[in-house]
Design a protein around this motif. Structure first.
Motif, PDB file in Angstrom:
ATOM      1  N   THR A  36      43.008   1.673  44.605  1.00 15.89           N
ATOM      2  CA  THR A  36      42.276   1.036  43.373  1.00 15.89           C
ATOM      3  C   THR A  36      40.848   1.427  43.288  1.00 15.89           C
ATOM      4  OG1 THR A  36      42.579  -1.262  44.297  1.00 15.89           O
ATOM      5  CG2 THR A  36      44.366  -0.453  42.703  1.00 15.89           C
ATOM      6  N   THR A  37      40.247   1.644  42.207  1.00 15.37           N
ATOM      7  CA  THR A  37      38.888   1.889  42.216  1.00 15.37           C
ATOM      8  C   THR A  37      38.356   0.772  41.431  1.00 15.37           C
ATOM      9  OG1 THR A  37      39.516   3.516  40.221  1.00 15.37           O
ATOM     10  CG2 THR A  37      38.629   4.391  42.337  1.00 15.37           C
ATOM     11  N   ALA A  38      39.413  -0.255  40.876  1.00 10.85           N
ATOM     12  CA  ALA A  38      38.760  -1.120  39.896  1.00 10.85           C
ATOM     13  C   ALA A  38      37.908  -2.051  40.559  1.00 10.85           C
ATOM     14  CB  ALA A  38      39.884  -2.182  39.293  1.00 10.85           C
ATOM     15  N   GLU A  39      38.376  -2.455  41.662  1.00  9.59           N
ATOM     16  CA  GLU A  39      37.195  -3.445  42.585  1.00  9.59           C
ATOM     17  C   GLU A  39      36.426  -2.729  43.503  1.00  9.59           C
ATOM     18  OE1 GLU A  39      36.817  -7.674  43.685  1.00  9.59           O
ATOM     19  OE2 GLU A  39      37.053  -6.643  41.882  1.00  9.59           O
ATOM     20  N   PRO A  40      34.984  -2.767  43.428  1.00 13.25           N
ATOM     21  CA  PRO A  40      34.382  -1.888  44.370  1.00 13.25           C
ATOM     22  C   PRO A  40      34.562  -2.427  45.803  1.00 13.25           C
ATOM     23  CG  PRO A  40      32.892  -3.434  42.942  1.00 13.25           C
ATOM     24  CD  PRO A  40      34.461  -3.413  42.512  1.00 13.25           C
ATOM     25  N   ALA A  41      34.035  -1.629  46.763  1.00 12.82           N
ATOM     26  CA  ALA A  41      34.033  -2.100  48.111  1.00 12.82           C
ATOM     27  C   ALA A  41      32.825  -3.140  48.372  1.00 12.82           C
ATOM     28  CB  ALA A  41      34.281  -0.941  48.878  1.00 12.82           C
ATOM     29  N   VAL A  42      31.765  -2.473  47.870  1.00 11.39           N
ATOM     30  CA  VAL A  42      30.530  -3.242  48.075  1.00 11.39           C
ATOM     31  C   VAL A  42      29.825  -3.531  46.871  1.00 11.39           C
ATOM     32  CG1 VAL A  42      28.226  -3.143  49.178  1.00 11.39           C
ATOM     33  CG2 VAL A  42      30.194  -2.103  50.347  1.00 11.39           C
ATOM     34  N   ARG A  43      29.267  -4.614  46.265  1.00 12.84           N
ATOM     35  CA  ARG A  43      28.865  -4.975  45.016  1.00 12.84           C
ATOM     36  C   ARG A  43      27.420  -5.469  45.740  1.00 12.84           C
ATOM     37  NH1 ARG A  43      30.861  -6.122  40.078  1.00 12.84           N
ATOM     38  NH2 ARG A  43      32.870  -6.807  41.150  1.00 12.84           N
ATOM     39  N   LEU A  44      26.330  -5.004  45.300  1.00 14.86           N
ATOM     40  CA  LEU A  44      24.973  -5.745  45.248  1.00 14.86           C
ATOM     41  C   LEU A  44      24.557  -6.085  43.849  1.00 14.86           C
ATOM     42  CD1 LEU A  44      25.403  -4.724  48.162  1.00 14.86           C
ATOM     43  CD2 LEU A  44      22.829  -4.093  48.103  1.00 14.86           C
ATOM     44  N   ARG A  45      24.050  -7.410  43.768  1.00 16.57           N
ATOM     45  CA  ARG A  45      23.457  -7.814  42.604  1.00 16.57           C
ATOM     46  C   ARG A  45      22.011  -8.685  42.628  1.00 16.57           C
ATOM     47  NH1 ARG A  45      26.098  -4.549  40.986  1.00 16.57           N
ATOM     48  NH2 ARG A  45      27.881  -4.711  39.360  1.00 16.57           N
ATOM     49  N   GLY A  46      21.009  -7.759  42.252  1.00 18.41           N
ATOM     50  CA  GLY A  46      19.553  -8.316  42.397  1.00 18.41           C
ATOM     51  C   GLY A  46      19.345  -8.776  43.884  1.00 18.41           C
ATOM     52  N   VAL A  47      19.802  -8.071  44.713  1.00 17.46           N
ATOM     53  CA  VAL A  47      19.373  -8.103  46.016  1.00 17.46           C
ATOM     54  C   VAL A  47      17.929  -8.018  46.549  1.00 17.46           C
ATOM     55  CG1 VAL A  47      19.949  -7.623  48.541  1.00 17.46           C
ATOM     56  CG2 VAL A  47      21.730  -8.066  46.864  1.00 17.46           C
ATOM     57  N   THR A  48      17.077  -8.929  47.103  1.00 16.51           N
ATOM     58  CA  THR A  48      15.807  -8.574  47.855  1.00 16.51           C
ATOM     59  C   THR A  48      15.808  -9.130  49.036  1.00 16.51           C
ATOM     60  OG1 THR A  48      15.119 -10.672  47.070  1.00 16.51           O
ATOM     61  CG2 THR A  48      14.884  -8.768  45.467  1.00 16.51           C
ATOM     62  N   LYS A  49      15.074  -8.640  49.705  1.00 14.78           N
ATOM     63  CA  LYS A  49      14.703  -9.285  51.242  1.00 14.78           C
ATOM     64  C   LYS A  49      13.329  -9.187  51.373  1.00 14.78           C
ATOM     65  CE  LYS A  49      15.920 -10.599  55.283  1.00 14.78           C
ATOM     66  NZ  LYS A  49      16.552 -11.725  55.516  1.00 14.78           N
ATOM     67  N   VAL A  50      12.735 -10.338  51.798  1.00 13.51           N
ATOM     68  CA  VAL A  50      11.318 -10.792  52.044  1.00 13.51           C
ATOM     69  C   VAL A  50      11.605 -10.988  53.579  1.00 13.51           C
ATOM     70  CG1 VAL A  50       9.433 -11.803  51.853  1.00 13.51           C
ATOM     71  CG2 VAL A  50      10.838 -11.211  49.659  1.00 13.51           C
TER      72      VAL A  50
ATOM     73  N   GLY B 285      14.380  -4.095  47.403  1.00 16.46           N
ATOM     74  CA  GLY B 285      15.041  -4.555  46.023  1.00 16.46           C
ATOM     75  C   GLY B 285      13.933  -4.813  45.204  1.00 16.46           C
ATOM     76  N   PRO B 286      14.378  -5.379  43.932  1.00 18.18           N
ATOM     77  CA  PRO B 286      15.698  -5.736  43.779  1.00 18.18           C
ATOM     78  C   PRO B 286      16.786  -4.773  43.643  1.00 18.18           C
ATOM     79  CG  PRO B 286      14.422  -6.068  41.814  1.00 18.18           C
ATOM     80  CD  PRO B 286      13.324  -5.540  42.668  1.00 18.18           C
ATOM     81  N   LEU B 287      17.837  -4.790  44.180  1.00 18.60           N
ATOM     82  CA  LEU B 287      18.889  -3.684  44.372  1.00 18.60           C
ATOM     83  C   LEU B 287      20.111  -4.092  43.658  1.00 18.60           C
ATOM     84  CD1 LEU B 287      18.334  -0.970  46.076  1.00 18.60           C
ATOM     85  CD2 LEU B 287      19.538  -2.192  47.764  1.00 18.60           C
ATOM     86  N   ASP B 288      20.510  -3.092  42.913  1.00 16.69           N
ATOM     87  CA  ASP B 288      21.935  -3.277  42.157  1.00 16.69           C
ATOM     88  C   ASP B 288      22.791  -2.140  42.488  1.00 16.69           C
ATOM     89  OD1 ASP B 288      21.750  -5.836  40.573  1.00 16.69           O
ATOM     90  OD2 ASP B 288      20.065  -4.732  39.807  1.00 16.69           O
ATOM     91  N   LEU B 289      24.106  -2.212  43.267  1.00 14.50           N
ATOM     92  CA  LEU B 289      24.648  -1.379  43.731  1.00 14.50           C
ATOM     93  C   LEU B 289      26.046  -1.489  43.626  1.00 14.50           C
ATOM     94  CD1 LEU B 289      24.402   1.240  45.391  1.00 14.50           C
ATOM     95  CD2 LEU B 289      23.935  -0.105  47.530  1.00 14.50           C
ATOM     96  N   ASP B 290      27.008  -0.582  43.176  1.00 11.84           N
ATOM     97  CA  ASP B 290      28.287  -0.611  43.433  1.00 11.84           C
ATOM     98  C   ASP B 290      28.906   0.599  44.351  1.00 11.84           C
ATOM     99  OD1 ASP B 290      29.194  -2.910  42.028  1.00 11.84           O
ATOM    100  OD2 ASP B 290      28.730  -2.000  40.225  1.00 11.84           O
ATOM    101  N   ILE B 291      29.581   0.237  45.234  1.00 13.85           N
ATOM    102  CA  ILE B 291      30.326   1.393  46.156  1.00 13.85           C
ATOM    103  C   ILE B 291      31.635   1.467  45.958  1.00 13.85           C
ATOM    104  CG2 ILE B 291      30.368   2.607  48.391  1.00 13.85           C
ATOM    105  CD1 ILE B 291      27.679   1.529  48.691  1.00 13.85           C
ATOM    106  N   ALA B 292      32.406   2.434  45.431  1.00 16.35           N
ATOM    107  CA  ALA B 292      33.460   2.278  45.103  1.00 16.35           C
ATOM    108  C   ALA B 292      34.423   2.355  46.333  1.00 16.35           C
ATOM    109  CB  ALA B 292      34.168   3.468  44.057  1.00 16.35           C
ATOM    110  N   ARG B 293      35.594   1.749  46.539  1.00 17.08           N
ATOM    111  CA  ARG B 293      36.572   1.795  47.437  1.00 17.08           C
ATOM    112  C   ARG B 293      36.790   3.492  48.046  1.00 17.08           C
ATOM    113  NH1 ARG B 293      40.444  -3.195  47.731  1.00 17.08           N
ATOM    114  NH2 ARG B 293      38.496  -4.196  47.510  1.00 17.08           N
ATOM    115  N   GLY B 294      36.838   3.769  49.222  1.00 19.01           N
ATOM    116  CA  GLY B 294      37.106   5.095  49.675  1.00 19.01           C
ATOM    117  C   GLY B 294      36.045   6.157  49.287  1.00 19.01           C
TER     118      GLY B 294
END
Ligand SMILES: Nc1ncnc2c1ncn2[C@@H]1O[C@H](COP(=O)(O)OP(=O)(O)OP(=O)(O)O)[C@@H](O)[C@H]1O
Ligand SMILES: [Mg+2]
Lengths: 265, 259
Positions: free
Chosen positions: B2-16, B25-34
């Motif tokens: 299924t491609t509906a639910e991404p394998a990785v989801r990042l929302r507004g991610v920052t690292k200090v 960041g800020p980093l927004d990212l969706d990585i689909a399964r497979g």
């Protein structure tokens, strides 16, 4: 580096013995040419003869000293490693108790020995002295080793949800082995020194029959050749202890650690 | 799949980082399964940081990181830039490690360990210790170790950067073959434009520190990809486009996070 790789070149084996022979001859010549009496400086031949002649007494004393050394070394190893493992599990424990280890280390054992001899039975006091001297290098090296596991490997263990015990057993402990082995090699020689120091302190207090006691006793009796013979035995014991520990270290590390590998590998 | 639910989801991610370095960041990212996705950016832009955040090896300063099934141990495989093997353990034991930590008995694990070592072409080296291997072989051990738990997601941090070109090309092809066969989600960090275009379905170009995503390229290529693709004009054209985006990202003027 020590036990494994060396000795391949014949000169490396021959040279030390040649130097030894030369210095023995020089020693002998000095004694003969100056006609020195044995109570000033016995010649090497006399020392050897005394060694053979007094072998029964000296051997017995050596055995006593070696047992003390070994017990002190074993205690230092067990306690040092146990504390290092505890420290690696809790920084707070380390901050609280490491200073005491340092205090124990910087206080000369010769100054602690008389006190221990008051509080403890003699044999236990002597072993404790040997242990105190040997304990610090074990603790500090093992602490360093346990904390120096590769950062990324630690991350990997975290990633796989390793328990503390698993991280210790499969990562920190093996990573610490080279440092631990280095600590044990130092501790072996030091526990002999600790045993000798304590024996001398105890000897002054009256009883005891270890090698150091023999040295002190021979000193009172101006039996200088026997002093030399006992000293010789002590040195040989120290060398043997060091070489044995170097060999153990080599065997433990030989497959993977740089220190145990030959040049051409 | 299924491609509906991404394998990785990042929302507004920052690292200090502690020293006050805004790394990401800020980093927004969706990585689909497979999917096979590459993170491409200049040195120090926060690629490793992003990967560590996805793996859960570090916590984001703000924002949310969601990884499907991340709670299950062994669901995420990680390959570091260096092989990061245990020098005292044999190749076999290095690959067995993730299973051992999961409590799998040695006997039960060995068939999987050996199958994975055969998969990366190291069946004859199971008893060797890492120092007896070449750099490329160590990297393959590291890859086998990451794969042995059959993770859903494979995170690779410039795994082939230190290798010579021939070895790198071969490992690239090995990795592609693994991806086709096993259908994992792969996040691949690199600073090589050519490698990213050759391998991935999607290339995410990052800005200089603090890293954000400045451009996304969907890479069109034949399936399966091979040497023919690497030498095709199509490949060269896509590399040029990505290169241009990377150069533009490098001189990004809006570096407000730098202190
Ligand atoms: N543990 C840390 N503490 C403080 N700052 C850090 C730490 N790790 C990384 N940084 C900083 O964060 C920034 C991003 O680092 P990161 O390792 O993520 O870069 P990168 O993109 O992987 O670089 P490279 O391509 O060179 O590996 C760097 O500028 C670095 O100075
Ligand atoms: Mg990096």
């Amino acid at each position: 580096m020590t036990a494994g790789a060396g000795g391949r070149h014949p000169a490396r084996l021959v040279l030390p013995f040649a130097a030894l022979a030369a210095s023995l001859v020089a020693w002998d010549l000095i004694v003969r040419l100056n006609d020195l009496p044995p109570y000033v400086l016995p010649g090497p031949g006399l020392v050897l003869a005394t060694l053979v002649q007094d072998w029964a007494i000296l051997w017995q004393s050596l055995a006593i000293t070696l047992v003390t050394t070994f017990e002190g070394f074993a205690a230092a190893t067990v306690i040092g490693l146990a504390l290092a493992v505890l420290f690696s599990q809790s920084k707070w424990l380390e901050y609280c108790f490491f200073p005491y280890a340092v205090i124990l280390q910087v206080t000369p054992v010769i100054a602690i020995a008389p006190l221990l001899l008051i509080y403890l039975p003699q044999q236990l006091a002597v072993v404790t002295c040997a242990g105190i001297v040997a304990f610090f290098p074990v603790l500090s090296n093992a602490t360093l080793g346990l904390n120096s596991a590769d950062r990324n490997l630690v991350g990997l263990f975290t990633l796989y949800r390793a328990s503390r015990w698993q991280t210790l057993r499969y990562l920190r402990w093996p990573a610490a082995l080279p440092a631990i082995m280095g600590g044990l090699r130092i501790a072996g020689g030091l526990s002999l020194i600790g045993a000798v120091v304590a024996e001398i302190a105890a000897g002054a207090a009256g009883s005891g029959s270890g090698l150091a006691y023999r040295i002190a006793e021979s000193g009172y009796r101006l039996n200088i050749p026997r002093m030399f013979a006992a000293l010789l035995l002590l040195s040989i014991a120290g060398i043997v202890i060091y070489m044995a520990l170097a060999l153990v270290s080599h065997l433990v590390l030989r497959r993977w650690h740089e220190s145990a590998l030959g040049k051409d590998m | 799949m299924t491609t509906a639910e991404p394998a990785v989801r990042l929302r507004g991610v920052t690292k200090v980082y502690d020293g006050g370095v805004a790394a990401l960041g800020p980093l927004d990212l969706d990585i689909a399964r497979g999917a096979f996705v590459s993170l491409l950016g200049p040195s120090g832009c926060g690629k490793s940081t992003a990967l560590r955040l996805i793996a859960g090896l570090a916590a984001p300063s703000t924002g949310a990181v969601e990884v499907a099934r991340a709670a299950a141990p062994g669901a995420v495989g990680f390959v570091f830039q260096e092989p990061t093997l245990m020098p005292w353990a044999s190749v076999r034991d290095n690959v067995y490690l993730p299973l051992r930590l999961a409590g799998v008995a040695r006997r039960a694990a060995m068939p999987r360990v050996e199958a994975m070592l055969a998969r990366v072409g190291l069946a004859d080296f199971t008893e060797a210790v890492p120092r007896e291997l070449s750099g490329g072989m160590k990297m393959r051990v590291s890859l086998a170790r990451a794969l042995v738990t059959e993770p859903d997601i494979l995170l690779l941090d410039e795994p082939f950067a230190a290798l010579d070109e021939i070895t790198r090309f071969r490992l690239n092809n090995d990795l592609l073959a693994l991806w086709r066969d096993l259908g994992k989600t792969i996040v691949f960090v690199t600073h090589s434009v050519f490698e990213s275009v050759y391998l991935s379905q999607r290339v995410l170009v990052m800005t200089a520190r603090p890293g954000r995503i400045s451009a996304t390229f969907a890479i069109a290529g034949p399936e399966p990809r091979g040497e023919a693709f690497r030498t095709s004009p199509d490949y060269a054209a896509q590399c040029r486009a990505v290169s241009a985006a990377l150069a533009g990202a490098g001189e990004d003027p809006s570096r407000e996070g730098v202190r």
